[in-house]
Design a protein around this motif. Sequence first.
Motif, mmCIF file in Angstrom:
data_model
loop_
_atom_site.group_PDB
_atom_site.id
_atom_site.type_symbol
_atom_site.label_atom_id
_atom_site.label_comp_id
_atom_site.label_asym_id
_atom_site.label_seq_id
_atom_site.Cartn_x
_atom_site.Cartn_y
_atom_site.Cartn_z
ATOM 1 N N ALA A 8 0.804 -1.236 0.069
ATOM 2 C CA ALA A 8 0.124 0.017 0.007
ATOM 3 C C ALA A 8 0.919 1.354 -0.010
ATOM 4 C CB ALA A 8 -0.956 0.013 1.091
ATOM 5 N N TYR A 9 2.160 0.916 0.295
ATOM 6 C CA TYR A 9 2.798 2.275 0.550
ATOM 7 C C TYR A 9 4.173 2.500 -0.221
ATOM 8 C CZ TYR A 9 5.257 6.194 2.920
ATOM 9 O OH TYR A 9 6.219 7.185 3.111
ATOM 10 N N VAL A 10 4.758 1.493 -0.355
ATOM 11 C CA VAL A 10 6.269 1.510 -0.943
ATOM 12 C C VAL A 10 6.125 1.757 -2.264
ATOM 13 C CG1 VAL A 10 8.453 0.320 -1.552
ATOM 14 C CG2 VAL A 10 7.370 0.267 0.945
ATOM 15 N N PRO A 11 5.262 1.071 -3.281
ATOM 16 C CA PRO A 11 5.304 1.123 -4.597
ATOM 17 C C PRO A 11 4.822 2.573 -5.065
ATOM 18 C CG PRO A 11 4.432 -0.925 -4.233
ATOM 19 C CD PRO A 11 4.509 -0.195 -2.930
ATOM 20 N N SER A 12 3.880 3.057 -4.418
ATOM 21 C CA SER A 12 3.525 4.571 -4.560
ATOM 22 C C SER A 12 4.576 5.694 -4.215
ATOM 23 C CB SER A 12 2.085 4.858 -3.809
ATOM 24 O OG SER A 12 1.094 3.885 -4.143
ATOM 25 N N ALA A 13 5.314 5.311 -3.212
ATOM 26 C CA ALA A 13 6.234 6.246 -2.882
ATOM 27 C C ALA A 13 7.404 6.290 -3.979
ATOM 28 C CB ALA A 13 6.756 5.656 -1.364
ATOM 29 N N LEU A 14 7.727 5.046 -4.177
ATOM 30 C CA LEU A 14 8.973 5.043 -5.368
ATOM 31 C C LEU A 14 8.393 5.584 -6.600
ATOM 32 C CD1 LEU A 14 10.041 1.062 -4.804
ATOM 33 C CD2 LEU A 14 11.359 3.497 -4.350
ATOM 34 N N SER A 67 9.936 9.417 6.622
ATOM 35 C CA SER A 67 8.704 8.929 7.210
ATOM 36 C C SER A 67 8.962 7.609 7.613
ATOM 37 C CB SER A 67 7.505 8.974 6.195
ATOM 38 O OG SER A 67 6.901 10.228 6.394
ATOM 39 N N ILE A 68 9.719 6.743 7.015
ATOM 40 C CA ILE A 68 10.149 5.353 7.446
ATOM 41 C C ILE A 68 11.016 5.421 8.388
ATOM 42 C CG2 ILE A 68 11.161 3.278 6.811
ATOM 43 C CD1 ILE A 68 8.249 3.539 5.441
ATOM 44 N N LEU A 104 13.604 -1.670 2.034
ATOM 45 C CA LEU A 104 12.501 -2.077 2.743
ATOM 46 C C LEU A 104 11.825 -3.493 2.566
ATOM 47 C CD1 LEU A 104 10.332 1.110 3.566
ATOM 48 C CD2 LEU A 104 11.503 -0.152 5.177
ATOM 49 N N THR A 105 11.930 -4.511 3.602
ATOM 50 C CA THR A 105 11.326 -5.704 3.183
ATOM 51 C C THR A 105 9.746 -5.615 3.737
ATOM 52 O OG1 THR A 105 11.605 -6.482 5.390
ATOM 53 C CG2 THR A 105 13.368 -6.704 3.553
ATOM 54 N N LEU A 134 1.636 6.476 7.927
ATOM 55 C CA LEU A 134 2.161 6.431 6.692
ATOM 56 C C LEU A 134 0.987 6.630 5.545
ATOM 57 C CD1 LEU A 134 4.583 3.244 7.101
ATOM 58 C CD2 LEU A 134 5.040 5.599 6.869
ATOM 59 N N LEU A 135 -0.019 5.979 5.693
ATOM 60 C CA LEU A 135 -1.005 6.142 4.891
ATOM 61 C C LEU A 135 -1.989 7.297 4.898
ATOM 62 C CD1 LEU A 135 -2.293 2.388 4.954
ATOM 63 C CD2 LEU A 135 -0.738 3.347 3.180
ATOM 64 N N SER A 136 -2.436 7.994 6.136
ATOM 65 C CA SER A 136 -3.071 9.072 6.257
ATOM 66 C C SER A 136 -2.331 10.396 6.269
ATOM 67 C CB SER A 136 -4.072 8.972 7.229
ATOM 68 O OG SER A 136 -3.635 9.131 8.701
ATOM 69 N N PHE A 137 -1.151 10.325 6.514
ATOM 70 C CA PHE A 137 -0.586 11.591 6.746
ATOM 71 C C PHE A 137 0.703 11.640 5.534
ATOM 72 C CE2 PHE A 137 3.050 14.456 8.527
ATOM 73 C CZ PHE A 137 2.181 15.594 8.857
ATOM 74 N N SER A 138 1.555 10.859 5.747
ATOM 75 C CA SER A 138 2.899 10.677 4.813
ATOM 76 C C SER A 138 2.394 10.660 3.265
ATOM 77 C CB SER A 138 3.791 9.767 5.256
ATOM 78 O OG SER A 138 5.175 9.397 4.168
#
Length: 173
Positions: A8-14, A67-68, A104-105, A134-138
């Motif tokens: 939910a987070y890493v692919p969008s961040a990348l 954020s991480i 990140l794993t 991570l999902l609602s702020f970062s």
Amino acid sequence: MPLSLHAAYVPSALQMLGTANHLVDMAEKWCGEHDCGHDEFIGARIFDDMLPWSYQVKCVAEHTQGSIEGVRAGLYSPDLNPPPASFSDLRAKLAGAVAALEALTEEEMESFIGQPMRFEFKDRGMDFTAEDFLLSFSQPNFYFHCATAYNILRMKGVPVGKMDFMGRVRIAR
């Protein structure tokens, strides 16, 4: 199948880190083709009370890698140091964030779920769980700053379009 926090987070961040890097490339190319100084973009703002383009690009890295790092520590406070002052330094900042996210794993990301997380800025603080932070702020923040960097380029006349913002979408293979 449930979606993991990593998925939910890493692919969008990348994806947005890639977009931000592409925007740096487009700005530098524009400067080369139009004989303009890099400072025209580094310090560009949509409105006087907004942070400059370089800060918007920096924040894409801050709201991904930073954020991480904040989740790992249980506390995130924005980095208020001046943003990188050159295209190459912005690229280096983004590259560091990409490397951190790629390392990140899924196991580490899943271990964050349910952990307490605090955001602090000046005299304000907000308490989250790691996943909600991570999902609602970062995540909204890295999209906001990447979109603002894109919009500044549009304002300056750089011919970027929606696909330049979208970046590398995850299509079925």
